[in-house]
Write a protein that holds these residues in place. Sequence first.
Motif, mmCIF file in Angstrom:
data_model
loop_
_atom_site.group_PDB
_atom_site.id
_atom_site.type_symbol
_atom_site.label_atom_id
_atom_site.label_comp_id
_atom_site.label_asym_id
_atom_site.label_seq_id
_atom_site.Cartn_x
_atom_site.Cartn_y
_atom_site.Cartn_z
ATOM 1 N N GLY A 1 29.723 42.268 43.178
ATOM 2 C CA GLY A 1 30.270 43.562 43.575
ATOM 3 C C GLY A 1 31.757 43.547 43.846
ATOM 4 N N PHE A 2 32.328 42.391 44.146
ATOM 5 C CA PHE A 2 33.763 42.321 44.419
ATOM 6 C C PHE A 2 34.591 42.318 43.140
ATOM 7 N N LEU A 3 33.947 42.113 41.973
ATOM 8 C CA LEU A 3 34.657 42.214 40.702
ATOM 9 C C LEU A 3 34.629 43.671 40.253
ATOM 10 N N LYS A 4 35.758 44.183 39.865
ATOM 11 C CA LYS A 4 35.863 45.575 39.436
ATOM 12 C C LYS A 4 36.147 45.638 37.942
ATOM 13 N N PRO A 5 35.316 46.360 37.192
ATOM 14 C CA PRO A 5 35.596 46.486 35.751
ATOM 15 C C PRO A 5 36.873 47.294 35.520
ATOM 16 N N SER B 1 28.621 32.553 37.276
ATOM 17 C CA SER B 1 27.458 31.941 37.907
ATOM 18 C C SER B 1 27.837 31.327 39.259
ATOM 19 N N ILE B 2 28.985 30.684 39.327
ATOM 20 C CA ILE B 2 29.471 30.119 40.588
ATOM 21 C C ILE B 2 29.760 31.252 41.580
ATOM 22 N N LEU B 3 30.424 32.300 41.125
ATOM 23 C CA LEU B 3 30.752 33.417 42.011
ATOM 24 C C LEU B 3 29.500 34.128 42.535
ATOM 25 N N ARG B 4 28.415 34.121 41.762
ATOM 26 C CA ARG B 4 27.162 34.756 42.212
ATOM 27 C C ARG B 4 26.565 34.042 43.432
ATOM 28 N N PHE C 1 38.538 38.084 34.988
ATOM 29 C CA PHE C 1 37.409 37.212 34.671
ATOM 30 C C PHE C 1 36.693 37.848 33.492
ATOM 31 N N PHE C 2 36.996 37.388 32.305
ATOM 32 C CA PHE C 2 36.415 37.972 31.111
ATOM 33 C C PHE C 2 34.933 37.629 31.000
ATOM 34 N N ARG C 3 34.215 38.393 30.189
ATOM 35 C CA ARG C 3 32.764 38.205 30.039
ATOM 36 C C ARG C 3 32.398 36.795 29.612
#
Length: 153
Positions: free
Chosen positions: A110-114, A100-103, A91-93
Motif C-alpha cells: 500500500g505504500f507504493l503508489k502507481p 516480495s521483500i517489501l511485502r 519500483f518497476f513491475r
Amino acid sequence: MGLSQVVGRLIGVREHVVDPGGGGADRVPRPVPALVVGGGIAGMSAAVVLAERGVAVTVLEAAPHLGGRLGAWPEALPDGVQRNEHGFHAFFRQYWNWRSILRRVDPALGFLKPVPGYPILSEQWPTEEFGKLPPAPPANLLALLLRSPSLRL
C-alpha cells in the motif's frame, strides 16, 4: 564440479543449495556462514532471504551507506544539509523479488503508489514516456524501439 564448488573448496566455504524456484529449505540444517557482496536491492534481498533461513550473513558494501541506487546521504551545503540520492525513482513491475521483500513489511504494498507514466527527459530528444509499454518482454522492448526517437537499431 562447478566453479562455485571449486572456489568453495579452495577457500573452505560450504554451499547450501536452495531451490531456484523460490521454495528452498525453511531453515538450513546446520549453521552456515554466507558473504553477500553489495548492499543494494539484490544484495539486501539475498541477505534477507538467507537470514530468514538461519544463515549467518555478512554484507560487504563499498559505500558508507546501504541501499545502492536506493541509498541517500546527507551533504553539508552553505545553506544547510541536503539529502542526496542516486536517482532511483521507481519500483518497476519486473522487480518482483524486491516487491516480495517489501511485502514482508506491507503485504498489500500500500505504500507504493502507481504512477501513470515514467517520463524520460533529455536536452537532445523529445520527452519519452516509458509508462505506457506492454508489460511483458519482448513486446515492451519492441514497442519501445518502434516509438523511441533516441533508441535505434
